[in-house]
Scaffold this motif. Structure first.
Motif, PDB file in Angstrom:
ATOM      1  N   GLY A   7       0.438  -1.785   0.306  1.00  0.00           N
ATOM      2  CA  GLY A   7      -0.004  -0.143  -0.011  1.00  0.00           C
ATOM      3  C   GLY A   7       0.763   1.353  -0.050  1.00  0.00           C
ATOM      4  O   GLY A   7       1.672   1.510   0.627  1.00  0.00           O
ATOM      5  N   GLY A   8       0.598   2.380  -1.259  1.00  0.00           N
ATOM      6  CA  GLY A   8       1.157   3.685  -1.187  1.00  0.00           C
ATOM      7  C   GLY A   8       2.399   3.294  -1.616  1.00  0.00           C
ATOM      8  O   GLY A   8       3.363   4.479  -1.858  1.00  0.00           O
ATOM      9  N   ALA A   9       2.783   2.406  -2.345  1.00  0.00           N
ATOM     10  CA  ALA A   9       4.152   2.449  -3.027  1.00  0.00           C
ATOM     11  C   ALA A   9       3.987   3.431  -4.580  1.00  0.00           C
ATOM     12  O   ALA A   9       2.608   3.750  -4.808  1.00  0.00           O
ATOM     13  CB  ALA A   9       4.338   1.049  -3.428  1.00  0.00           C
ATOM     14  N   VAL A  10       5.255   4.137  -4.595  1.00  0.00           N
ATOM     15  CA  VAL A  10       4.878   4.168  -6.023  1.00  0.00           C
ATOM     16  C   VAL A  10       5.546   3.420  -7.039  1.00  0.00           C
ATOM     17  O   VAL A  10       7.338   3.435  -6.811  1.00  0.00           O
ATOM     18  CB  VAL A  10       5.285   5.901  -6.527  1.00  0.00           C
ATOM     19  CG1 VAL A  10       5.652   6.571  -6.993  1.00  0.00           C
ATOM     20  CG2 VAL A  10       4.231   6.729  -5.217  1.00  0.00           C
ATOM     21  N   VAL A  11       5.223   2.852  -8.478  1.00  0.00           N
ATOM     22  CA  VAL A  11       6.433   1.674  -8.717  1.00  0.00           C
ATOM     23  C   VAL A  11       6.280   2.854 -10.383  1.00  0.00           C
ATOM     24  O   VAL A  11       5.318   3.072 -11.320  1.00  0.00           O
ATOM     25  CB  VAL A  11       4.791   0.871  -9.784  1.00  0.00           C
ATOM     26  CG1 VAL A  11       6.020   0.306 -10.125  1.00  0.00           C
ATOM     27  CG2 VAL A  11       4.319  -0.533  -7.717  1.00  0.00           C
ATOM     28  N   THR A  12       8.046   3.342  -9.850  1.00  0.00           N
ATOM     29  CA  THR A  12       8.712   3.460 -11.024  1.00  0.00           C
ATOM     30  C   THR A  12       9.479   3.207 -12.555  1.00  0.00           C
ATOM     31  O   THR A  12       9.447   3.592 -13.090  1.00  0.00           O
ATOM     32  CB  THR A  12       9.597   4.529 -10.403  1.00  0.00           C
ATOM     33  OG1 THR A  12      10.684   4.749  -9.716  1.00  0.00           O
ATOM     34  CG2 THR A  12       8.478   5.495  -9.897  1.00  0.00           C
ATOM     35  N   HIS A  13       9.486   1.424 -11.927  1.00  0.00           N
ATOM     36  CA  HIS A  13      10.172   0.586 -12.778  1.00  0.00           C
ATOM     37  C   HIS A  13       9.535  -0.756 -12.969  1.00  0.00           C
ATOM     38  O   HIS A  13       8.892  -0.627 -11.998  1.00  0.00           O
ATOM     39  CB  HIS A  13      11.648   0.265 -11.901  1.00  0.00           C
ATOM     40  CG  HIS A  13      12.681   2.094 -12.227  1.00  0.00           C
ATOM     41  ND1 HIS A  13      12.645   2.768 -11.367  1.00  0.00           N
ATOM     42  CD2 HIS A  13      13.278   2.458 -13.047  1.00  0.00           C
ATOM     43  CE1 HIS A  13      13.624   4.000 -11.891  1.00  0.00           C
ATOM     44  NE2 HIS A  13      13.975   3.910 -12.918  1.00  0.00           N
ATOM     45  N   ASP A  14      10.238  -1.752 -13.923  1.00  0.00           N
ATOM     46  CA  ASP A  14       9.861  -3.089 -14.255  1.00  0.00           C
ATOM     47  C   ASP A  14      10.049  -3.801 -12.918  1.00  0.00           C
ATOM     48  O   ASP A  14      10.680  -3.801 -11.799  1.00  0.00           O
ATOM     49  CB  ASP A  14      10.524  -3.158 -15.322  1.00  0.00           C
ATOM     50  CG  ASP A  14       9.473  -3.093 -16.107  1.00  0.00           C
ATOM     51  OD1 ASP A  14       8.849  -1.499 -16.412  1.00  0.00           O
ATOM     52  OD2 ASP A  14      10.153  -3.257 -17.457  1.00  0.00           O
ATOM     53  N   VAL A  15       8.644  -4.409 -12.394  1.00  0.00           N
ATOM     54  CA  VAL A  15       8.946  -5.458 -11.668  1.00  0.00           C
ATOM     55  C   VAL A  15       9.426  -7.124 -12.010  1.00  0.00           C
ATOM     56  O   VAL A  15       8.053  -6.888 -12.817  1.00  0.00           O
ATOM     57  CB  VAL A  15       7.724  -5.856 -10.129  1.00  0.00           C
ATOM     58  CG1 VAL A  15       7.481  -6.475  -9.092  1.00  0.00           C
ATOM     59  CG2 VAL A  15       8.178  -3.965 -10.074  1.00  0.00           C
ATOM     60  N   PRO A  16      10.217  -7.447 -11.504  1.00  0.00           N
ATOM     61  CA  PRO A  16      10.201  -9.634 -11.996  1.00  0.00           C
ATOM     62  C   PRO A  16       8.809 -10.153 -11.704  1.00  0.00           C
ATOM     63  O   PRO A  16       8.471  -9.418 -10.244  1.00  0.00           O
ATOM     64  CB  PRO A  16      11.914  -9.803 -11.772  1.00  0.00           C
ATOM     65  CG  PRO A  16      12.156  -8.655 -10.342  1.00  0.00           C
ATOM     66  CD  PRO A  16      10.694  -7.519 -10.386  1.00  0.00           C
ATOM     67  N   ASP A  17       8.194 -11.033 -11.666  1.00  0.00           N
ATOM     68  CA  ASP A  17       7.651 -12.140 -11.890  1.00  0.00           C
ATOM     69  C   ASP A  17       7.872 -12.343  -9.713  1.00  0.00           C
ATOM     70  O   ASP A  17       9.391 -12.288  -9.401  1.00  0.00           O
ATOM     71  CB  ASP A  17       7.243 -13.797 -12.110  1.00  0.00           C
ATOM     72  CG  ASP A  17       7.116 -13.020 -12.966  1.00  0.00           C
ATOM     73  OD1 ASP A  17       6.914 -12.147 -13.823  1.00  0.00           O
ATOM     74  OD2 ASP A  17       6.974 -14.293 -14.376  1.00  0.00           O
ATOM     75  N   HIS A  18       6.798 -13.240  -9.207  1.00  0.00           N
ATOM     76  CA  HIS A  18       6.932 -13.467  -7.677  1.00  0.00           C
ATOM     77  C   HIS A  18       8.113 -12.210  -7.002  1.00  0.00           C
ATOM     78  O   HIS A  18       8.466 -12.603  -5.654  1.00  0.00           O
ATOM     79  CB  HIS A  18       7.941 -14.835  -7.507  1.00  0.00           C
ATOM     80  CG  HIS A  18       7.113 -15.628  -8.386  1.00  0.00           C
ATOM     81  ND1 HIS A  18       6.265 -16.451  -8.316  1.00  0.00           N
ATOM     82  CD2 HIS A  18       7.835 -16.027  -9.493  1.00  0.00           C
ATOM     83  CE1 HIS A  18       6.098 -17.388  -9.365  1.00  0.00           C
ATOM     84  NE2 HIS A  18       6.879 -17.165 -10.515  1.00  0.00           N
ATOM     85  N   CYS A  19       7.991 -11.164  -6.630  1.00  0.00           N
ATOM     86  CA  CYS A  19       7.936 -10.786  -5.932  1.00  0.00           C
ATOM     87  C   CYS A  19       7.221  -9.457  -4.927  1.00  0.00           C
ATOM     88  O   CYS A  19       6.233  -9.542  -4.706  1.00  0.00           O
ATOM     89  CB  CYS A  19       9.145  -8.859  -6.294  1.00  0.00           C
ATOM     90  SG  CYS A  19      10.322  -9.720  -7.354  1.00  0.00           S
TER      91      CYS A  19
END
Length: 138
Positions: free
Chosen positions: A93-105
């Motif tokens: 919650g509240g995260a700001v995702v600015t880059h790609d995220v790999p699987d299972h994280c």
């Protein structure tokens, strides 16, 4: 609700749950892609256009933002344009995702960083395997 998003051109997989207060980009409907069994919680924001990038870098302002299968996008999370989130990803919650995220994280923070690797989520968003904690560099 899913039918409404399909009518507008969003690409939403089967068995998704999207909060009524979640905001999916209304300027570029066809740029939002959400996989099967994904949960998007209250007031999460998913963007698929970026005028500042187009003006500064000469790129197109229309991006494709992708979220994989069996993901949970926490409340008040912001997914920036052009980001790809893999399968079995839990965004705190509240995260700001600015880059790609790999699987299972598991990712959290501003900007979002990987907290755990090797996670497995059920088709209902429950954590089946916690994976192992990632050491953070200071």
């Amino acid at each position: 609700m899913v039918a409404y998003y399909r009518l507008r051109g969003y690409d939403i997989g089967e068995n998704c749950r999207i909060s009524r207060s979640a905001i999916l980009d209304r300027a570029h409907h066809k740029g939002v892609h959400i996989g099967d069994n994904t949960r998007i919680l209250m007031e999460a924001m998913i963007l698929a256009h970026d005028f500042s990038r187009a003006a500064l870098e000469g790129q197109s302002m229309w991006c494709d933002t992708r979220i994989g299968n069996n993901c949970v996008i926490g409340g008040r999370t912001m997914i920036m344009p052009g980001v790809t989130i893999g399968n079995h990803v839990y965004v705190g919650g509240g995260a700001v995702v600015t880059h790609d995220v790999p699987d299972h994280c598991l990712v959290a923070g501003n900007p979002a960083r990987i907290i755990r690797r090797g996670m497995v989520l059920s088709d209902r968003g429950q954590i089946l395997e916690r994976g192992e904690k990632v050491k953070q560099e200071v």
